[in-house]
Design an enzyme around this catalytic site. Structure first.
Site, short mmCIF file in Angstrom:
data_model
loop_
_atom_site.label_atom_id
_atom_site.label_comp_id
_atom_site.label_asym_id
_atom_site.label_seq_id
_atom_site.Cartn_x
_atom_site.Cartn_y
_atom_site.Cartn_z
N ILE A 131 25.08 18.24 -5.92
CA ILE A 131 24.50 17.91 -7.23
C ILE A 131 23.32 18.85 -7.49
CG2 ILE A 131 23.45 16.10 -8.65
CD1 ILE A 131 24.71 14.04 -6.64
N ARG A 132 23.54 19.82 -8.39
CA ARG A 132 22.51 20.85 -8.63
C ARG A 132 21.90 21.30 -7.29
NH1 ARG A 132 20.71 22.26 -13.26
NH2 ARG A 132 18.56 22.51 -12.65
N CYS A 170 19.69 18.17 0.19
CA CYS A 170 19.54 18.75 -1.15
C CYS A 170 18.07 19.10 -1.42
CB CYS A 170 20.15 17.81 -2.19
SG CYS A 170 20.55 18.67 -3.72
N GLY A 177 16.68 14.70 -4.67
CA GLY A 177 15.90 14.32 -5.84
C GLY A 177 15.51 15.59 -6.55
N SER A 220 12.84 18.77 -5.92
CA SER A 220 11.87 19.28 -4.94
C SER A 220 10.52 19.60 -5.56
CB SER A 220 12.44 20.52 -4.26
OG SER A 220 12.71 21.54 -5.19
N GLU A 222 24.72 10.73 2.05
CA GLU A 222 24.35 9.33 1.83
C GLU A 222 25.14 8.70 0.68
OE1 GLU A 222 22.72 11.92 0.87
OE2 GLU A 222 21.69 11.56 -1.03
N HIS A 244 25.06 15.67 -0.18
CA HIS A 244 24.52 14.31 -0.09
C HIS A 244 25.41 13.39 0.74
CE1 HIS A 244 21.41 14.65 -3.28
NE2 HIS A 244 22.23 15.59 -3.74
N1 LIG Z 1 20.31 16.64 -5.93
C1 LIG Z 1 19.22 17.32 -5.64
O1 LIG Z 1 18.46 16.97 -4.73
C2 LIG Z 1 18.90 18.47 -6.52
C3 LIG Z 1 17.79 19.37 -6.03
C4 LIG Z 1 17.04 19.95 -7.21
N2 LIG Z 1 17.86 20.85 -7.96
C5 LIG Z 1 15.76 20.61 -6.72
O2 LIG Z 1 15.49 21.72 -6.94
O3 LIG Z 1 14.98 19.98 -6.07
#
Ligand SMILES: NC(=O)CC[C@H](N)C(=O)O
EC number: 4.3.3.6
Length: 201
Positions: free
Chosen positions: A141-142, A83, A51, A53, A184, A182
């Site tokens: 993802i990022r 993540c 998500g 952080s 999941e 991820h």
């Molecule tokens: N998909 C993710 O959980 C991205 C992490 C998000 N870039 C963060 O700093 O929390």
């Protein structure tokens, strides 16, 4: 003889909660969302999902969960962070917003949004120590990466190739597990099975 399935909480403040609930149930656990400190008392393990952080940290403070999470994990609750959840389980972070705090538990330094803009989202086959049957198709993802681990933590997965080959993306420390990616989201529940086994163990 099979024992009762472990009950695993998924921190449900923000992020990819449902996908983890589904993956955990596929992997042989019973799963439920956690939003209140007292709900932590009735679980055998905890997933901290992906998500954002910074939002997760702020909500954990607002819901009076940050200290209870730290205490439960320090006293041995198995936990798995993906993540943003990996960031939350890191003892040290880089690239956080001012004042950003984590739950901690894993002796590692994690860099937020490390893979940068062009490469913000990608997939790669990652061999994860403890997961049999070939590499896991890892979805980033990022994602953060792990800059370094201390002596207590063990690197169990790295980017296989490309510009960022060898970057650390999966770490284990005792009954704590963290991935930059991820598991999941792919329908392959082998990493969740590893965690369920850690919880049972
Ligand atoms: N998909 C993710 O959980 C991205 C992490 C998000 N870039 C963060 O700093 O929390």
């Amino acid at each position: 003889m099979s024992s009762a399935p472990p009950v695993i909480g998924v921190l449900a403040l923000q992020g990819g909660v449902r996908e983890h609930v589904r993956a955990l149930e596929h992997a042989g656990a019973r799963a439920r969302g956690i939003r209140r400190p007292d709900e932590l008392d009735s679980v055998d393990g905890l997933v901290v999902p992906g998500g954002e952080s910074t939002t997760m940290w702020r909500l954990a403070v607002a819901f009076d969960l940050l200290e209870p999470l730290r205490e439960r994990i320090a006293s041995g609750l198995p936990a798995f962070g993906t993540c943003a959840g990996m960031i939350m389980l890191a003892d040290r972070i880089e690239g956080g917003v001012p004042g950003q705090q984590t739950i901690g538990g894993i002796d590692m330094t994690v860099r937020r949004n490390a893979f940068g803009r062009q490469n913000a989202s990608f997939e790669a086959p990652v061999e994860v120590t403890g997961v049999d049957g070939g590499p896991v198709e890892a979805v980033f993802i990022r994602a953060p990466w792990v800059e370094s681990v201390g002596p207590a933590a063990r690197v169990i997965g790295r980017v296989p190739r490309g510009d960022q080959a060898d970057r650390i993306v999966a770490v284990r420390q005792g009954r704590l597990l963290a991935t930059s990616f991820h598991p999941e989201l792919t329908g392959d529940t082998r990493v969740h099975r590893l965690f369920v086994d850690m919880v049972k163990g």
